[in-house]
Structure formats: structure tokens, C-alpha cells
Design a protein around this motif. Structure first.
Motif, PDB file in Angstrom:
ATOM      1  N   SER A  36       0.834  -1.207   0.000  1.00  0.00           N
ATOM      2  CA  SER A  36       0.000   0.000   0.000  1.00  0.00           C
ATOM      3  C   SER A  36       0.871   1.259   0.000  1.00  0.00           C
ATOM      4  O   SER A  36       0.522   2.269  -0.625  1.00  0.00           O
ATOM      5  CB  SER A  36      -0.921   0.007   1.229  1.00  0.00           C
ATOM      6  OG  SER A  36      -1.877  -1.022   1.142  1.00  0.00           O
ATOM      7  N   GLU A  88      -5.141   4.192   4.508  1.00  0.00           N
ATOM      8  CA  GLU A  88      -5.041   2.737   4.519  1.00  0.00           C
ATOM      9  C   GLU A  88      -5.675   2.162   5.765  1.00  0.00           C
ATOM     10  O   GLU A  88      -6.769   1.688   5.719  1.00  0.00           O
ATOM     11  CB  GLU A  88      -3.596   2.259   4.326  1.00  0.00           C
ATOM     12  CG  GLU A  88      -3.485   1.016   3.448  1.00  0.00           C
ATOM     13  CD  GLU A  88      -3.539  -0.291   4.191  1.00  0.00           C
ATOM     14  OE1 GLU A  88      -4.388  -0.472   5.063  1.00  0.00           O
ATOM     15  OE2 GLU A  88      -2.730  -1.181   3.853  1.00  0.00           O
ATOM     16  N   HIS A 292      -4.522  -2.213  -2.232  1.00  0.00           N
ATOM     17  CA  HIS A 292      -3.417  -1.496  -2.879  1.00  0.00           C
ATOM     18  C   HIS A 292      -3.943  -0.529  -3.933  1.00  0.00           C
ATOM     19  O   HIS A 292      -3.579   0.655  -3.943  1.00  0.00           O
ATOM     20  CB  HIS A 292      -2.447  -2.491  -3.517  1.00  0.00           C
ATOM     21  CG  HIS A 292      -2.046  -3.601  -2.610  1.00  0.00           C
ATOM     22  ND1 HIS A 292      -1.923  -4.909  -3.035  1.00  0.00           N
ATOM     23  CD2 HIS A 292      -1.761  -3.626  -1.289  1.00  0.00           C
ATOM     24  CE1 HIS A 292      -1.567  -5.669  -2.030  1.00  0.00           C
ATOM     25  NE2 HIS A 292      -1.469  -4.923  -0.953  1.00  0.00           N
TER      26      HIS A 292
END
Length: 389
Positions: A36, A88, A292
Motif C-alpha cells: 500500500s 489505509e 493497494h
């Protein structure tokens, strides 16, 4: 004489700093982790490295799936390191804690790894956004598909924290709404290695489907041990409710073949996604999953919002994020609802048999596209106090 205001762009600290906070050493390290971080850096590079003339920097840290550690890192980033936004946030307990702190600090968070619908439900905030997927979408995709195929009785193996509870609840509600039954559940610690007692309970329940309300290595290990116990050989089905291409690769097609999953992104779905996937692979050695690709999208949209707002002020940027459609390699005509939920298509996929995979990482057959308005909860029913009917 009264001075006139100019349209000069305003960027605090003369830079934009993005923090990617996630699990980089535990069960979700491949699910999000360093990949990520690379996706975020790709987004910044593709944007030109600057916004409104100011440089954009990406930093990262490992919260080790601990809410208190995640909150401490976020506080330090905000108070001493001039971080403008955190993204994230794999692990729902961490995501909820950081989103709450960010509300107090008037900082934007965009969750791409955290899954609980509480992020855009009772615990929504004016600065909180939820991007790649959530537990409701997973239930609508995988749960509904298996019930339609005759899997009308379920037993859950559930990760013992906010994500697991949310996933079990959303899936249970859907199963019951379709006329199915939930025969029971058992909760297991995060990052457990021995599923024998949990699987025996699931086996003895007689349920047609064993719902794995966990993720990452937890799901992979449960699938391996279920095979050793002969659960699937005796007719019970496994529902990997959150399982991405990263985990399929780790488990291997031989063990994963036939699994039905819900993904928000598949690299080999269109020429555009394939191009992005190959670029991502060249720098990471892995193909991207929805976390991602979702992080790439979130960073890109955040920078677009700053550009359009003419400032990185959180209130101005949040307003633009709610207004702008999302069109990139991740989402087509995505929209952001009042509760911060980005509504976009999700994909029901099935893992191919080893002989069906033509090229490396070609693991999925797309069975159906689930439109965003079906995949995600109606914001008016989310419990978010920001939403008015």
C-alpha cells in the motif's frame, strides 16, 4: 484602503504530507503493508510529485494491529510531523481509533484497509472517508452468492475484534433476510495458528457453509487446516468472506481453487487495470489487490481535491471529496455519499483451477459485477448522524 484577497493557493507548511498507517509485520502484511505504501508513492509520482506547487511526501509506519499504538503514531504524526492525512488503516479497531482522533484534530482519513461499516455508520465523521470495500459489500457479494447456490445454513469462524464482528453481523443479516439460518459462531484470537477446536465446532454444527469472518493469514491458515480435517471433502463449503489475490497467491491455486470471493479490483479485468497491475508488479513483485489499488485511488483523489479546492485545509478538501466523481484505475464513476462511503462497483470472482490460469497471477474469473448502489449500504440506513433523510 481595504486590501483585496488574491486567489493564491494555500498549502500548510509549504508541503503536503500523507501517512500510510497499517500492518507491515503481522497477518495483514501482504494484504496491505508495504504494498500500500508503494501504491501511495505511485499515485504521488503519477500526479507529478507536487500539488499547488508544493511537494508531496509519503511516510509510513507499522501499527502492529494495536489500536493504542496506531493512535499514538497518528497523534505524533499530527502534532510533530505535520502530517495532513492518514490513509489505509488496515485493522478496523485501529481505523476507528484513528478516525476518531482525526476528527478532533480536523484531519482527513481515507480508509482503504479497515472494513467495518461503523466507519461510515454510527462512528462517521465529517473528515472520515471509506474507499475500497467494507463488510456490507463482502456480505452482499460472497454471502449472497453462496446462499443462492444452496448454502442456506451457516456457522462462523470470526476474528475476535471489530472487523470480525461487523463481517459476521452483516453476513448473518443478509443470510437471514434471504431465508437462510445461522447455526452458530465461534471467535478466535487474531493471528492464531491452531484452528482445530474452532473447526471441530464448525464441523459438528452440520452447517452447509463455514463462514470465515477473518482475513489475511488467518483465513489462509483456516483454509489449510479445514482441508486437513476433511471438512470440504465431507460436503461442507468454506466462505472466505475477505480474501484477496494476495492471499490466493500465498495459498496457491491448488488449495484455493473454486473459492468464491468479492474483490473491488482485479488487475486482469480491463486493459487499463492490466497496465496498472504490470507497473505495480514491476516495482513490488506482486499484483495489486483492492487495498493497494484503492490506496492509489484515495491518494490520487485527495490530491485532485486539494488542487480543485486551492488549499489543503481539511474542511475545504472534504467538501470537494464529497462533490467530485471518482474515475481512475480503481473506480468508474464512483461517488462519495454524505457518510463518507465511496460507492463503486464490486466484483464477485471465482478462483481458477491450476490448469485454467494462462499467465502468472491470472487467478480469477469474474462471475458478476455488483453495482455500487447494491454493493454498499444505503447511507440513509447506515446510522451515520451526518446523513439526513
Amino acid at each position: 484602503m481595504i486590501p483585496t484577497l488574491t486567489a493564491q493557493a494555500q498549502v500548510s507548511d509549504n508541503k503536503v504530507k500523507i501517512g500510510i498507517l497499517n500492518d507491515q509485520s503481522g497477518v495483514y502484511a501482504n494484504y496491505g503493508g508495504k504494498y500500500s505504501y508503494e501504491a501511495a508513492k505511485m499515485a504521488v509520482e503519477d500526479f507529478g510529485g507536487k500539488v499547488l506547487g508544493a511537494p508531496v511526501e509519503v511516510i509510513t509506519a507499522d501499527h502492529q494491529n494495536k489500536a493504542d499504538l496506531g493512535s499514538n503514531i497518528a497523534r505524533q504524526w499530527y502534532d510533530t510531523e505535520q502530517v495532513d492525512t492518514i490513509m489505509e488503516l488496515t485493522s478496523s479497531s485501529v481505523a476507528l481509533a484513528v478516525q476518531a482522533l482525526s476528527k478532533d484534530k480536523k484531519k482527513i482519513t481515507i480508509n482503504t484497509g479497515g472494513a467495518t461499516t461503523d466507519l461510515t455508520g454510527p462512528q462517521c465523521t465529517p473528515y472520515g472517508f471509506h474507499w475500497a470495500y467494507d463488510t456490507y459489500a463482502l456480505a452482499v457479494g460472497t454471502g449472497a452468492a453462496l446462499v443462492k447456490q444452496g448454502g442456506d445454513s451457516w456457522f462462523f469462524l470470526t476474528a475476535d475484534y471489530a472487523f470480525g464482528y461487523s463481517l459476521e453481523q452483516n453476513t448473518s443479516n443478509l443470510i437471514k433476510g434471504m431465508g437462510g439460518k445461522v447455526l452458530g459462531s465461534v471467535r478466535h484470537p487474531l493471528a492464531t495458528t491452531d484452528y482445530s477446536s474452532f473447526l471441530l465446532q464448525a464441523q459438528s454444527s452440520g452447517a452447509k457453509v463455514i463462514g470465515l469472518a477473518n482475513a489475511g493469514l488467518d483465513t489462509a491458515n483456516a483454509i489449510k487446516q479445514a482441508a486437513e480435517f476433511g471438512l470440504t471433502a465431507n460436503g461442507q463449503r468454506l466462505a472466505a468472506l475477505l480474501f484477496t489475490i494476495a492471499e490466493v497467491h500465498g495459498l496457491g491455486l491448488e488449495a484455493a481453487q473454486g473459492l468464491t470471493l468479492t474483490e473491488g479490483f482485479y488487475w486482469n479485468r480491463t486493459p487499463e487495470t492490466a497496465k496498472f497491475g504490470k507497473r505495480f508488479f514491476d516495482r513490488t513483485g506482486a499484483m495489486p489487490n483492492m487495498v493497494h489499488a484503492g490506496t492509489y485511488s484515495a491518494v490520487t483523489q485527495y490530491l485532485k481535491a486539494i488542487q480543485k479546492a486551492g488549499t489543503d485545509d481539511a474542511d475545504a478538501v472534504a467538501k470537494v471529496l464529497h462533490e467530485m466523481p471518482v474515475n481512475d484505475i480503481f473506480a468508474e464513476n464512483g461517488t462519495v455519499a454524505k457518510n463518507g462511503r465511496m460507492m463503486h462497483d464490486m466484483y464477485l470472482v471465482q478462483v481458477k483451477k491450476p490448469g485454467e490460469s494462462d499467465v502468472p497471477w491470472d487467478y480469477f474469473t469474474v462471475l458478476a459485477t455488483i453495482p455500487g448502489k447494491e454493493a454498499f449500504m444505503d447511507p440513509a440506513k447506515s446510522g451515520c448522524p451526518l446523513v439526513t433523510n
